[in-house]
Design a protein around this motif. Structure first.
Motif, PDB file in Angstrom:
ATOM      1  N   SER A  34       7.206  -4.634   1.140  1.00 50.61           N
ATOM      2  CA  SER A  34       6.255  -5.080   0.119  1.00 50.61           C
ATOM      3  C   SER A  34       5.461  -6.285   0.611  1.00 50.61           C
ATOM      4  O   SER A  34       4.235  -6.339   0.460  1.00 50.61           O
ATOM      5  N   ALA A  35       6.137  -7.253   1.213  1.00 44.94           N
ATOM      6  CA  ALA A  35       5.461  -8.449   1.732  1.00 44.94           C
ATOM      7  C   ALA A  35       4.501  -8.090   2.864  1.00 44.94           C
ATOM      8  O   ALA A  35       3.395  -8.634   2.939  1.00 44.94           O
ATOM      9  N   ARG A  36       4.903  -7.138   3.722  1.00 47.19           N
ATOM     10  CA  ARG A  36       4.009  -6.704   4.804  1.00 47.19           C
ATOM     11  C   ARG A  36       2.769  -6.027   4.237  1.00 47.19           C
ATOM     12  O   ARG A  36       1.657  -6.235   4.730  1.00 47.19           O
ATOM     13  N   LEU A  37       2.946  -5.220   3.196  1.00 44.48           N
ATOM     14  CA  LEU A  37       1.806  -4.558   2.565  1.00 44.48           C
ATOM     15  C   LEU A  37       0.850  -5.587   1.975  1.00 44.48           C
ATOM     16  O   LEU A  37      -0.364  -5.514   2.178  1.00 44.48           O
ATOM     17  N   VAL A  38       1.386  -6.543   1.239  1.00 43.76           N
ATOM     18  CA  VAL A  38       0.557  -7.597   0.642  1.00 43.76           C
ATOM     19  C   VAL A  38      -0.175  -8.359   1.742  1.00 43.76           C
ATOM     20  O   VAL A  38      -1.377  -8.634   1.631  1.00 43.76           O
ATOM     21  N   ASN A  39       0.502  -8.676   2.825  1.00 46.16           N
ATOM     22  CA  ASN A  39      -0.116  -9.402   3.937  1.00 46.16           C
ATOM     23  C   ASN A  39      -1.215  -8.566   4.595  1.00 46.16           C
ATOM     24  O   ASN A  39      -2.297  -9.074   4.882  1.00 46.16           O
ATOM     25  N   SER A  40      -0.944  -7.279   4.812  1.00 48.39           N
ATOM     26  CA  SER A  40      -1.931  -6.442   5.512  1.00 48.39           C
ATOM     27  C   SER A  40      -3.178  -6.187   4.664  1.00 48.39           C
ATOM     28  O   SER A  40      -4.272  -6.048   5.207  1.00 48.39           O
ATOM     29  N   LEU A  41      -3.034  -6.144   3.350  1.00 52.51           N
ATOM     30  CA  LEU A  41      -4.199  -5.926   2.481  1.00 52.51           C
ATOM     31  C   LEU A  41      -4.937  -7.230   2.192  1.00 52.51           C
ATOM     32  O   LEU A  41      -6.112  -7.216   1.822  1.00 52.51           O
ATOM     33  N   GLY A  42      -4.236  -8.350   2.359  1.00 54.37           N
ATOM     34  CA  GLY A  42      -4.838  -9.679   2.249  1.00 54.37           C
ATOM     35  C   GLY A  42      -5.906  -9.834   1.188  1.00 54.37           C
ATOM     36  O   GLY A  42      -5.655  -9.642   0.002  1.00 54.37           O
ATOM     37  N   PRO A  43      -7.134 -10.167   1.605  1.00 58.57           N
ATOM     38  CA  PRO A  43      -8.191 -10.475   0.645  1.00 58.57           C
ATOM     39  C   PRO A  43      -8.755  -9.256  -0.085  1.00 58.57           C
ATOM     40  O   PRO A  43      -9.609  -9.407  -0.957  1.00 58.57           O
ATOM     41  N   LEU A  44      -8.283  -8.077   0.231  1.00 61.24           N
ATOM     42  CA  LEU A  44      -8.782  -6.867  -0.429  1.00 61.24           C
ATOM     43  C   LEU A  44      -8.171  -6.647  -1.803  1.00 61.24           C
ATOM     44  O   LEU A  44      -8.650  -5.801  -2.567  1.00 61.24           O
ATOM     45  N   ILE A  45      -7.083  -7.377  -2.114  1.00 64.71           N
ATOM     46  CA  ILE A  45      -6.353  -7.134  -3.358  1.00 64.71           C
ATOM     47  C   ILE A  45      -6.056  -8.420  -4.118  1.00 64.71           C
ATOM     48  O   ILE A  45      -6.189  -9.515  -3.594  1.00 64.71           O
ATOM     49  N   ARG A  46      -5.619  -8.213  -5.349  1.00 63.28           N
ATOM     50  CA  ARG A  46      -4.894  -9.225  -6.110  1.00 63.28           C
ATOM     51  C   ARG A  46      -3.475  -8.684  -6.180  1.00 63.28           C
ATOM     52  O   ARG A  46      -3.260  -7.472  -6.149  1.00 63.28           O
TER      53      ARG A  46
END
Length: 177
Positions: A34-46
């Motif tokens: 989950s943390a890797r996904l959040v990191n990889s999507l970075g500024p593209l998501i909230r």
């Protein structure tokens, strides 16, 4: 540009401490992914997150989950991913109050389809059956100890009254609702 909200609802129940690959727990695998996904999507998501159960005790193993990371815009530096990882770092324990948690979180998403900030998606991450409705009784095919092979053959159905614990029945209907 409207950033979609990825809102994680993460199972931190006791079964998540089960080894996934012999050494790493299911929770650790999920948490890291989950943390890797959040990191990889970075500024593209909230991103936002809730965990369930939240602060279970011996008296209340099925404590309803709650938000642990308020929705926040991701960033390219990985700072938000680190904050997300810290906020969702829990030691797995307790039951799996999926239905109660989703019901408690529902008001946060009542305007999901029309949110002016962008679309919203709830990502439910769990390893097993919801089992925290103590008012339920169930047959063998819906009883978690029976399904897991933990019910002695002489008992038949570990979820049947008078000794049965409804908290061990799969709470399918209310969870799907």
């Amino acid at each position: 540009f409207k950033r979609p909200l990825l809102y994680f609802v993460i199972d931190t129940s006791g079964s998540m401490s089960t080894p996934f690959d012999g050494t790493t727990s299911r929770f650790d695998v999920l948490h890291q992914a989950s943390a890797r996904l959040v990191n990889s999507l970075g500024p593209l998501i909230r991103v936002g997150a809730a965990v369930f159960p939240y602060a279970p005790t011996n008296a209340n193993t099925c404590a309803t989950g709650k938000q642990v990371f308020a929705p926040k815009a991701g960033d390219a530096d990985g700072v938000v991913a680190k904050e997300f990882a810290q906020a969702t770092a829990f030691f797995p324990s307790g039951g799996t109050p999926t239905a109660a948690t989703l019901k408690a979180l529902a008001p946060k998403f009542q305007n999901a389809a029309t949110d002016s900030k962008g679309p919203e998606a709830v990502i439910l991450v769990t390893d097993g059956g919801p089992n925290c409705d103590s008012s339920m009784t169930c047959d063998v095919d819906e009883c978690i100890p029976n399904l897991d092979g933990d019910c002695p053959g002489s008992v038949g159905n570990c979820c049947a009254p008078p000794k049965g614990d409804g908290g061990n029945c799969i709470d399918r209907g209310p969870t799907l609702e």
